[in-house]
Design a protein around this motif. Sequence first.
Motif, short mmCIF file in Angstrom:
data_model
loop_
_atom_site.label_atom_id
_atom_site.label_comp_id
_atom_site.label_asym_id
_atom_site.label_seq_id
_atom_site.Cartn_x
_atom_site.Cartn_y
_atom_site.Cartn_z
N ASN A 99 7.26 8.47 0.43
CA ASN A 99 6.31 7.58 1.09
C ASN A 99 6.62 7.48 2.58
O ASN A 99 5.72 7.55 3.41
CB ASN A 99 6.37 6.19 0.46
CG ASN A 99 5.29 5.98 -0.58
OD1 ASN A 99 4.12 5.87 -0.23
ND2 ASN A 99 5.67 5.95 -1.84
N ASN A 154 -7.98 5.45 -7.04
CA ASN A 154 -7.03 5.82 -5.99
C ASN A 154 -7.61 5.61 -4.60
O ASN A 154 -7.03 6.05 -3.61
CB ASN A 154 -6.59 7.28 -6.16
CG ASN A 154 -5.66 7.42 -7.35
OD1 ASN A 154 -4.75 6.62 -7.52
ND2 ASN A 154 -5.90 8.42 -8.18
N ASN A 174 0.81 -1.23 0.00
CA ASN A 174 0.00 0.00 0.00
C ASN A 174 0.84 1.28 0.00
O ASN A 174 0.53 2.23 0.71
CB ASN A 174 -0.94 0.03 1.21
CG ASN A 174 -2.05 -1.00 1.10
OD1 ASN A 174 -1.91 -1.98 0.38
ND2 ASN A 174 -3.14 -0.76 1.78
N THR A 213 -5.48 4.12 2.64
CA THR A 213 -4.22 3.96 3.36
C THR A 213 -3.89 5.22 4.15
O THR A 213 -3.51 5.16 5.32
CB THR A 213 -3.08 3.65 2.37
OG1 THR A 213 -3.44 2.51 1.60
CG2 THR A 213 -1.78 3.39 3.09
N ILE A 218 -0.09 12.32 -6.47
CA ILE A 218 -1.08 11.29 -6.82
C ILE A 218 -1.73 11.65 -8.15
O ILE A 218 -1.88 10.83 -9.04
CB ILE A 218 -2.15 11.17 -5.71
CG1 ILE A 218 -1.54 10.58 -4.45
CG2 ILE A 218 -3.33 10.32 -6.19
CD1 ILE A 218 -2.50 10.47 -3.28
N LEU A 275 2.10 4.75 -1.76
CA LEU A 275 1.46 5.69 -2.69
C LEU A 275 2.26 5.69 -3.99
O LEU A 275 3.47 5.98 -3.99
CB LEU A 275 1.42 7.09 -2.08
CG LEU A 275 0.67 7.19 -0.75
CD1 LEU A 275 0.68 8.61 -0.23
CD2 LEU A 275 -0.75 6.69 -0.88
N GLN A 291 -5.39 4.12 -2.05
CA GLN A 291 -4.35 5.03 -1.54
C GLN A 291 -4.93 5.97 -0.50
O GLN A 291 -4.32 6.25 0.53
CB GLN A 291 -3.76 5.85 -2.69
CG GLN A 291 -3.24 4.98 -3.83
CD GLN A 291 -2.18 5.68 -4.65
OE1 GLN A 291 -1.37 6.44 -4.12
NE2 GLN A 291 -2.17 5.45 -5.95
#
Lengths: 240, 381
Positions: free
Chosen positions: A104, B283, A94, B289, B8, A96, B286
């Motif tokens: 990260n 996403n 997990n 998370t 992202i 990014l 993400q």
Amino acid sequence: MSVICKDVKMAFKTAAGSVSVLKGVDFSAPAGMLTMLVGPSGCGKTTLISLIAGLLRGATGSMQVFGHEVSSMSASMLVPYRLKNIGFIFQQYNLLAGLTASENVAVPLVASGFDWPTALSQGKVLLEKLGLGTHAHKLPSQLSGGQQQRVAIARALVHSPKLLLCDEPTAALDGQAGQAVMTLLRELAIAEDRAAIVVTHDPRVYSFADRVVHMEDGLIAKVESISLGKPDVTTHSTSR
Amino acid sequence: MNLVAFKILLHDKAKYVALVLGVSFATLLISQQSAIFHSLMHASTRDILEANQADIWVMKSSVETLDQGYPIAELSVNRVRSIPGVQWAVPYYQSTAQLRTEDGRMKLVQLVGIDDLSMVGAPQEMLIGTLAGFHQPDAIVMDIAGYTNIFPGVEPRVGAIVEIGQRRAVVVGICYIGASWSGMPRVYTRRSLGVSMARETLNPVTYVLARAAPDHSPEEVAKQITKATGLKARTRSEFMDDTQTWILKYSGIAENFGITILMGVVIGVAIVGQTFYMFSVENLKQFATLKAIGINNWVILRMIMTQALFVSTIGYCLGIGAANLFFAMTSTQLSGGLRGMFMHPFIFVGSGIFIVLVTLLACVVSVRKVLTVDPAVVFRG
Ligand SMILES: Nc1ncnc2c1ncn2[C@@H]1O[C@H](COP(=O)(O)OP(=O)(O)OP(=O)(O)O)[C@@H](O)[C@H]1O
Ligand SMILES: [Mg+2]
């Protein structure tokens, strides 16, 4: 003792009605040790650590985590509780995808209020320790599974959480990479004031544990203390 | 955490490009169509714009729109002149007429007869020749777009001889006139000549153009004129409004452009909303998370809003840039229906605000999904 769960019961509501998943779990994970949580699929391991992490609510019983009574916290209290106290390692890493390894790792620090340069340099230091110094600038997609999981370890530990929760950290890795990840976990995660809980299916990594807690059908079946290679088996009461 | 939001967003290049293109396409469609619509409405008042010395237009009371003036008696000019507060008043003649070239081709033209003495209403931008040319015998001035329409492929120059209403006419000048509602070639001439070209015998005036004295408001003077003469007197801006209202009411142009602009909006919302939604859904893990790690919903919301604003800003800049490039290329043309078209600053700013709102709206749907995602999913598959 640092993580102490008493008589934890959890049921999920499904279309077919309420399904009882945890049926009165007494579980503990002492600081300074790596506790492994093992058991057949569906017995409730992930549910238990999700409750301890404050990712899941709705259980009865008591869950003390370093003095916090998690079961009585509101949803909005759980967010900063997680940020401050818990490091996560997931089966699928997990990370990014758009962030480099060191970025990260920096995320939990930035979320805690550090500025990026400080967070990045701390992240890099930790990546060095994990043998990833030369990979700090790479994106997750440019790293192997084992390397990604090591980045995830760094991210889980960078803000020095009191509790490390790992769900199947080696399941997606081959034997060798799994061993390497567990070795690093032991080296870096075990600390006086930190408890580590590792959920696993993988018998090859049992030897990295201080304690192995066996779960079966929503209950703790037995707890093994592993010292000097000789298992000291205590059978847990399942009379409930 | 905004840096994380950018990373992202930019990581998924294909979706990022689709988002930006969606926004810029919607911007282009909306701003360009609005600007053309606005320019057309602007062009519909062409004569009022050209005769900018006059601030009052006097006409027969049944006139509803600029292009449909009725002839009135010459006497009307003097009656207007006699009203207190009128600084000056001059006749203005407007009609359609048949033009015949030497080789026998016929064209319907818009004839404008300007006051022989004051020249009020004469073209403002002469390309070839000067206004002095109007005083030559049989003199007409043509607009360049009309000239190229009547004499295709002929280098514009003075000296061409045509026949209008069976009268000889000599081109003594060529002027530039922006696009007009009718799109007909425009022929300017002295009113006395124009009246005979249009074969008008009784009433050689279409409008009386007047100006209020410096210490009088045009509105007030217009009211006085109406009261004293029974003619309809409108200020310049009132008459522009009348004309545009009439066109909106009878032409269907508003519906037409309205539909296109609406399509721009729908396409914009659809593309941007859909892509942003897909982007957020893909996403989702993400974001889950981040939520598991302990990042609260406000920060997540800010991250998504940052992404949306970033995308809509870039998309808007590209779209509005393309629209203005279009006008930069068409507006400088001397002929062609798009000549002189432009984007009003209101459209420039308005479409920007609109696009940002649309994008934010589109991401509200996806935000919901992200904000309600259960962070516990991080442990599952
Ligand atoms: N959100 C949920 N809704 C309904 N049932 C659930 C939900 N989450 C888990 N369960 C059920 O609870 C039981 C225990 O699930 P859990 O994920 O804790 O098992 P596990 O021990 O982690 O298994 P595995 O080793 O396969 O990961 C399973 O039967 C599962 O189907
Ligand atoms: Mg599990």
